[in-house]
Design a protein around this motif. Sequence first.
Motif, PDB file in Angstrom:
ATOM      1  N   THR A 131       0.829  -1.205   0.000  1.00  0.00           N
ATOM      2  CA  THR A 131       0.000   0.000   0.000  1.00  0.00           C
ATOM      3  C   THR A 131       0.865   1.258   0.000  1.00  0.00           C
ATOM      4  O   THR A 131       0.618   2.200  -0.757  1.00  0.00           O
ATOM      5  CB  THR A 131      -0.935   0.017   1.219  1.00  0.00           C
ATOM      6  OG1 THR A 131      -1.708  -1.179   1.253  1.00  0.00           O
ATOM      7  CG2 THR A 131      -1.873   1.217   1.161  1.00  0.00           C
ATOM      8  N   LEU A 134       2.430   1.727  -3.434  1.00  0.00           N
ATOM      9  CA  LEU A 134       1.460   2.229  -4.416  1.00  0.00           C
ATOM     10  C   LEU A 134       1.117   3.688  -4.130  1.00  0.00           C
ATOM     11  O   LEU A 134       0.960   4.493  -5.068  1.00  0.00           O
ATOM     12  CB  LEU A 134       0.195   1.366  -4.397  1.00  0.00           C
ATOM     13  CG  LEU A 134      -0.877   1.692  -5.450  1.00  0.00           C
ATOM     14  CD1 LEU A 134      -0.275   1.748  -6.849  1.00  0.00           C
ATOM     15  CD2 LEU A 134      -2.021   0.675  -5.392  1.00  0.00           C
ATOM     16  N   TRP A 137       4.000   5.712  -5.556  1.00  0.00           N
ATOM     17  CA  TRP A 137       3.935   5.802  -7.023  1.00  0.00           C
ATOM     18  C   TRP A 137       2.824   6.753  -7.453  1.00  0.00           C
ATOM     19  O   TRP A 137       3.010   7.589  -8.346  1.00  0.00           O
ATOM     20  CB  TRP A 137       3.709   4.412  -7.617  1.00  0.00           C
ATOM     21  CG  TRP A 137       3.726   4.405  -9.113  1.00  0.00           C
ATOM     22  CD1 TRP A 137       4.813   4.272  -9.933  1.00  0.00           C
ATOM     23  CD2 TRP A 137       2.583   4.576  -9.985  1.00  0.00           C
ATOM     24  NE1 TRP A 137       4.426   4.353 -11.251  1.00  0.00           N
ATOM     25  CE2 TRP A 137       3.066   4.528 -11.310  1.00  0.00           C
ATOM     26  CE3 TRP A 137       1.226   4.757  -9.771  1.00  0.00           C
ATOM     27  CZ2 TRP A 137       2.238   4.651 -12.413  1.00  0.00           C
ATOM     28  CZ3 TRP A 137       0.383   4.878 -10.873  1.00  0.00           C
ATOM     29  CH2 TRP A 137       0.883   4.827 -12.169  1.00  0.00           C
ATOM     30  N   LEU A 138       1.660   6.620  -6.819  1.00  0.00           N
ATOM     31  CA  LEU A 138       0.546   7.513  -7.147  1.00  0.00           C
ATOM     32  C   LEU A 138       0.896   8.964  -6.824  1.00  0.00           C
ATOM     33  O   LEU A 138       0.467   9.886  -7.535  1.00  0.00           O
ATOM     34  CB  LEU A 138      -0.710   7.094  -6.380  1.00  0.00           C
ATOM     35  CG  LEU A 138      -1.506   5.915  -6.938  1.00  0.00           C
ATOM     36  CD1 LEU A 138      -2.580   5.473  -5.953  1.00  0.00           C
ATOM     37  CD2 LEU A 138      -2.137   6.278  -8.276  1.00  0.00           C
ATOM     38  N   VAL A 142      -0.479  10.911  -9.763  1.00  0.00           N
ATOM     39  CA  VAL A 142      -1.922  11.091  -9.672  1.00  0.00           C
ATOM     40  C   VAL A 142      -2.370  12.497 -10.041  1.00  0.00           C
ATOM     41  O   VAL A 142      -3.464  12.679 -10.611  1.00  0.00           O
ATOM     42  CB  VAL A 142      -2.414  10.719  -8.252  1.00  0.00           C
ATOM     43  CG1 VAL A 142      -2.004  11.791  -7.227  1.00  0.00           C
ATOM     44  CG2 VAL A 142      -3.917  10.505  -8.229  1.00  0.00           C
ATOM     45  N   THR A 155      -8.468   3.581 -15.604  1.00  0.00           N
ATOM     46  CA  THR A 155      -7.186   3.428 -14.902  1.00  0.00           C
ATOM     47  C   THR A 155      -7.328   3.803 -13.430  1.00  0.00           C
ATOM     48  O   THR A 155      -6.826   3.099 -12.541  1.00  0.00           O
ATOM     49  CB  THR A 155      -6.100   4.299 -15.556  1.00  0.00           C
ATOM     50  OG1 THR A 155      -5.935   3.890 -16.921  1.00  0.00           O
ATOM     51  CG2 THR A 155      -4.785   4.163 -14.825  1.00  0.00           C
ATOM     52  N   LEU A 156      -8.016   4.902 -13.147  1.00  0.00           N
ATOM     53  CA  LEU A 156      -8.216   5.328 -11.760  1.00  0.00           C
ATOM     54  C   LEU A 156      -9.020   4.294 -10.976  1.00  0.00           C
ATOM     55  O   LEU A 156      -8.717   4.011  -9.812  1.00  0.00           O
ATOM     56  CB  LEU A 156      -8.927   6.679 -11.720  1.00  0.00           C
ATOM     57  CG  LEU A 156      -8.099   7.888 -12.167  1.00  0.00           C
ATOM     58  CD1 LEU A 156      -8.981   9.128 -12.278  1.00  0.00           C
ATOM     59  CD2 LEU A 156      -6.955   8.147 -11.181  1.00  0.00           C
ATOM     60  N   LEU A 159      -6.653   1.348 -10.156  1.00  0.00           N
ATOM     61  CA  LEU A 159      -5.665   1.678  -9.134  1.00  0.00           C
ATOM     62  C   LEU A 159      -6.298   1.744  -7.742  1.00  0.00           C
ATOM     63  O   LEU A 159      -5.749   1.204  -6.771  1.00  0.00           O
ATOM     64  CB  LEU A 159      -4.994   3.018  -9.467  1.00  0.00           C
ATOM     65  CG  LEU A 159      -4.036   3.000 -10.661  1.00  0.00           C
ATOM     66  CD1 LEU A 159      -3.623   4.420 -11.035  1.00  0.00           C
ATOM     67  CD2 LEU A 159      -2.793   2.160 -10.351  1.00  0.00           C
ATOM     68  N   ILE A 162      -7.290  -1.678  -6.392  1.00  0.00           N
ATOM     69  CA  ILE A 162      -6.157  -2.364  -5.773  1.00  0.00           C
ATOM     70  C   ILE A 162      -5.919  -1.837  -4.363  1.00  0.00           C
ATOM     71  O   ILE A 162      -5.690  -2.605  -3.418  1.00  0.00           O
ATOM     72  CB  ILE A 162      -4.890  -2.199  -6.641  1.00  0.00           C
ATOM     73  CG1 ILE A 162      -5.075  -2.901  -7.994  1.00  0.00           C
ATOM     74  CG2 ILE A 162      -3.661  -2.761  -5.925  1.00  0.00           C
ATOM     75  CD1 ILE A 162      -3.960  -2.609  -8.988  1.00  0.00           C
ATOM     76  N   LEU A 163      -5.985  -0.509  -4.193  1.00  0.00           N
ATOM     77  CA  LEU A 163      -5.800   0.077  -2.866  1.00  0.00           C
ATOM     78  C   LEU A 163      -6.855  -0.416  -1.875  1.00  0.00           C
ATOM     79  O   LEU A 163      -6.541  -0.760  -0.732  1.00  0.00           O
ATOM     80  CB  LEU A 163      -5.857   1.607  -2.952  1.00  0.00           C
ATOM     81  CG  LEU A 163      -4.590   2.336  -3.396  1.00  0.00           C
ATOM     82  CD1 LEU A 163      -4.872   3.822  -3.554  1.00  0.00           C
ATOM     83  CD2 LEU A 163      -3.453   2.117  -2.403  1.00  0.00           C
TER      84      LEU A 163
END
Length: 525
Positions: A131, A134, A137-138, A142, A155-156, A159, A162-163
């Motif tokens: 977490t 990610l 990276w975001l 973002v 895509t959002l 993502l 996954i979170l």
Amino acid sequence: MFNASSEGFVESKKKNYISVEDREDILLETMDSGGTSGISVEAYPRLSTQDYQNVALLVVLYLLQGIPVGLAFGSVPFLLKSKLSYSEIGLFSLATYPYSLKLIWSPIVDAIYSKRVGRRKSWIIPIQLLTGSLFYWLGKHVDVMFNQEKPDVNTLTLLFFILIFFSATQDIAVDGWALTLLSKNSLSYASTAQTIGLNTGYFLSFTVFLAFNSAEFSNKYFRKEPIDNGFLSMGSYLTFWSVVYLLVTIWLIFIKGEDATHSSDEMDIKTVYRTIWNICKMPHMRRLIVVLLVAKIGFIANESVTGLKLLEKGFSKEDLALAVLIDFPIQLLVGYYAARWSNGPQPLKPWTIAFYGRLFFAAVGMIVVYVFPTDKKISTEMFSLVIASTVMSSFMSTVQFVSISAFFTIIADPVIGGTYMTLLATFSNFGGTWPRFFVLEAVDYFTEATCKIVKDNTTSIIQCVSEQGKTICKDNGGTCVVHKDGYYIVSIATITIGTILLLGFVFPQIKALQTLPPKMWRLKK
């Protein structure tokens, strides 16, 4: 909700952890002769020093779970509304599904672990690292995604899906750890830690972030010279929390240990799934599941669309954040007293009363949207009305949540308490998740809006239901005229359906189900 491992609790006089037998005694201690259930344990006993530390740890872990939840359920839809249609917001709502479906992989989290690391830390540590990674990276990407003229909603959605999957998985492990981390007499604080932690995380990611992300709020309170950006961007917010995730994880790895748990009754994954299926086959459980799946239909339009509609009509993000800010401490207080109210022979009485309240304030919310000024000049009276309707709707929601959670605690079979509680919580959560996508889709479907554009002596009429259509209309000097607003159609339909369900099905079923003795909810040996 509690989510323990499938084995029984380990009895330990030295650490005073709860055993299966003690857990059962606590739940059934004051069951009356008529078969109704109740709990008479002291709600909030004194904590030992060790329990104080463990409750603080649980609050921190639940807070970390609340950060992505607050973003996906709260902030992101509000930030995207100016660029996406209700249908596209509905698509993004799919990202929240893992939190309502975690029962599917809950037995796996419970059964697979490293004895060296610990049953719960085996999942919490890698999940927090993933977490945090990610988030980092975001944090770098973002803002670019959000600032696009047409954000890539697919895509959002992936993502944040996954979170939320990571957050839901951690919730399974933390719920299970809470039941062995705290001493027997302090177990009631586990739900308190969950309430405080999750609500605080949600509050930070929704209320606080929206306020500091707003240029108007930042310019008003923090700047002498106004600029177009807020004080806090989504990227910097996620980067900050990626560092917090890393620090907490390092602390868990090197400092906080986990006591080993074992049981001769430990079940494998296949047995746990078979147990879940057998629970669902009980006739009264099937009735309860249906109730949980349909109970939230009546107010789903209010809770999914009303806030977005107010933003669309001119209510600012920072004012909406203020409404949640006022609401936050009230809900913590309400949660405490609702728990006491639910601690009796009719634990679902508060739930039923609050059901009527949520339907009523769903109708009030629709009226608030209808009378909201079109010139965006908000009077003190109108602002107070919005705040009051928001707080009271949330008040009723909290009463229902605490009441149904208390009922779940009473009926859950202590031998498989974690699996049982997760099963019930899954259906309860999913009852509020599955209608949201269809409600948001329906708002756009039933809305009719057109724009007349005059260009080079040529008149053309285009649809302007979507945000893209509204932008084209505005750029070409046209005015989008709404002939039929799907929000009102969907709101009236859901409130009507909810009222019919309450009177014709939900209330009679709940009245009968809460009178069943706890032993009726248990699997036969």
